[in-house]
Scaffold this motif. Structure first.
Motif, PDB file in Angstrom:
ATOM      1  N   GLU A   5       0.820  -1.203   0.000  1.00 22.56           N
ATOM      2  CA  GLU A   5       0.000   0.000   0.000  1.00 22.56           C
ATOM      3  C   GLU A   5       0.858   1.259   0.000  1.00 22.56           C
ATOM      4  OE1 GLU A   5      -2.577  -0.484   3.311  1.00 22.56           O
ATOM      5  OE2 GLU A   5      -3.668  -2.091   2.359  1.00 22.56           O
ATOM      6  N   LYS A  15      -0.696  10.650  -1.487  1.00 28.72           N
ATOM      7  CA  LYS A  15      -1.712   9.633  -1.753  1.00 28.72           C
ATOM      8  C   LYS A  15      -2.637   9.572  -0.549  1.00 28.72           C
ATOM      9  CE  LYS A  15       0.985   6.671  -4.779  1.00 28.72           C
ATOM     10  NZ  LYS A  15       1.995   7.616  -5.124  1.00 28.72           N
ATOM     11  N   ASN A  20     -13.338   3.080   0.685  1.00 25.81           N
ATOM     12  CA  ASN A  20     -13.806   2.109  -0.304  1.00 25.81           C
ATOM     13  C   ASN A  20     -12.661   1.418  -1.039  1.00 25.81           C
ATOM     14  OD1 ASN A  20     -12.882   4.075  -2.019  1.00 25.81           O
ATOM     15  ND2 ASN A  20     -14.872   4.588  -2.876  1.00 25.81           N
ATOM     16  N   GLN A  22     -10.216   2.926  -2.723  1.00 26.25           N
ATOM     17  CA  GLN A  22      -9.618   3.781  -3.744  1.00 26.25           C
ATOM     18  C   GLN A  22      -8.490   4.610  -3.150  1.00 26.25           C
ATOM     19  OE1 GLN A  22     -12.634   6.267  -5.453  1.00 26.25           O
ATOM     20  NE2 GLN A  22     -13.619   4.591  -6.542  1.00 26.25           N
ATOM     21  N   ILE A  23      -7.620   5.078  -4.037  1.00 20.95           N
ATOM     22  CA  ILE A  23      -6.537   5.978  -3.645  1.00 20.95           C
ATOM     23  C   ILE A  23      -6.658   7.223  -4.521  1.00 20.95           C
ATOM     24  CG2 ILE A  23      -4.050   6.316  -3.503  1.00 20.95           C
ATOM     25  CD1 ILE A  23      -3.812   3.233  -3.370  1.00 20.95           C
ATOM     26  N   LYS A  24      -6.667   8.382  -3.889  1.00 21.82           N
ATOM     27  CA  LYS A  24      -6.674   9.654  -4.615  1.00 21.82           C
ATOM     28  C   LYS A  24      -5.305  10.291  -4.428  1.00 21.82           C
ATOM     29  CE  LYS A  24     -11.085   9.516  -5.661  1.00 21.82           C
ATOM     30  NZ  LYS A  24     -11.552   9.293  -6.994  1.00 21.82           N
ATOM     31  N   ARG A  44     -14.602  15.949  -5.326  1.00 22.60           N
ATOM     32  CA  ARG A  44     -14.453  14.672  -6.048  1.00 22.60           C
ATOM     33  C   ARG A  44     -15.433  13.601  -5.563  1.00 22.60           C
ATOM     34  NH1 ARG A  44      -7.988  13.441  -6.690  1.00 22.60           N
ATOM     35  NH2 ARG A  44      -7.472  15.262  -7.938  1.00 22.60           N
ATOM     36  N   TYR A 115     -20.452   7.243   3.118  1.00 22.01           N
ATOM     37  CA  TYR A 115     -19.035   7.117   3.465  1.00 22.01           C
ATOM     38  C   TYR A 115     -18.899   6.682   4.924  1.00 22.01           C
ATOM     39  CZ  TYR A 115     -14.069   7.963   2.910  1.00 22.01           C
ATOM     40  OH  TYR A 115     -12.709   7.788   2.813  1.00 22.01           O
TER      41      TYR A 115
END
Length: 144
Positions: A5, A15, A20, A22-24, A44, A115
């Motif tokens: 990760e 990062k 959920n 996901q990585i933004k 977003r 969320y």
């Protein structure tokens, strides 16, 4: 600490791991703050209200379970990234302040409520108590 990760380090990129999976990623300069990332994530993720959310640094050690450090809105991202890269931490976007009335949150901001639901669903009694949640163990019992 965190297996794959802790992806390859990219200069001037933070990062942020979401509940959920996901990585933004966020590029930044010397003036970018935690608040800037929060506002971008709000957009977003289509969240209307982010007062219950925060960016946190997650770390763990062999003698302790996961720990979270709450980041302040005015904190520069350069400082955050330096801590995450050199101390094996991950930056997470989490509901950090549980709403007094979750039904009101659902009414005001369904995306924020979802969320929160995903985050709470991922919690286990073991993660609360730091031990096994089954009754046949010698370790700490689950919080009920």
């Amino acid at each position: 600490m965190f297996k794959k990760e802790a992806l390859l380090l990219i200069p001037n990129v933070l990062k942020v791991f979401l509940e959920n999976g996901q990585i933004k990623s966020f590029t930044f300069d010397g003036r970018t703050t935690v608040k800037d990332v929060m506002v971008t994530l709000q957009d977003r993720l289509s969240l209307r209200h982010i007062e219950h959310f925060a960016l946190v640094l997650e770390y763990s050690s062999p003698e302790q379970s996961h720990r979270f450090l709450l980041l302040q809105d005015k904190q520069p991202l350069a400082h955050v990234v330096q801590r995450t890269h050199y101390h094996g931490m991950r930056c997470l976007f989490r509901v950090s302040f549980f709403p007094k009335d979750p039904v009101e949150l659902l009414r005001r901001d369904p995306a924020a409520f979802e969320y929160l639901y995903i985050q709470v669903r991922g919690l286990t009694p073991r993660s609360w108590a730091g031990g096994c949640c089954c009754s046949g163990c010698d370790t700490k019992e689950a919080l009920v």
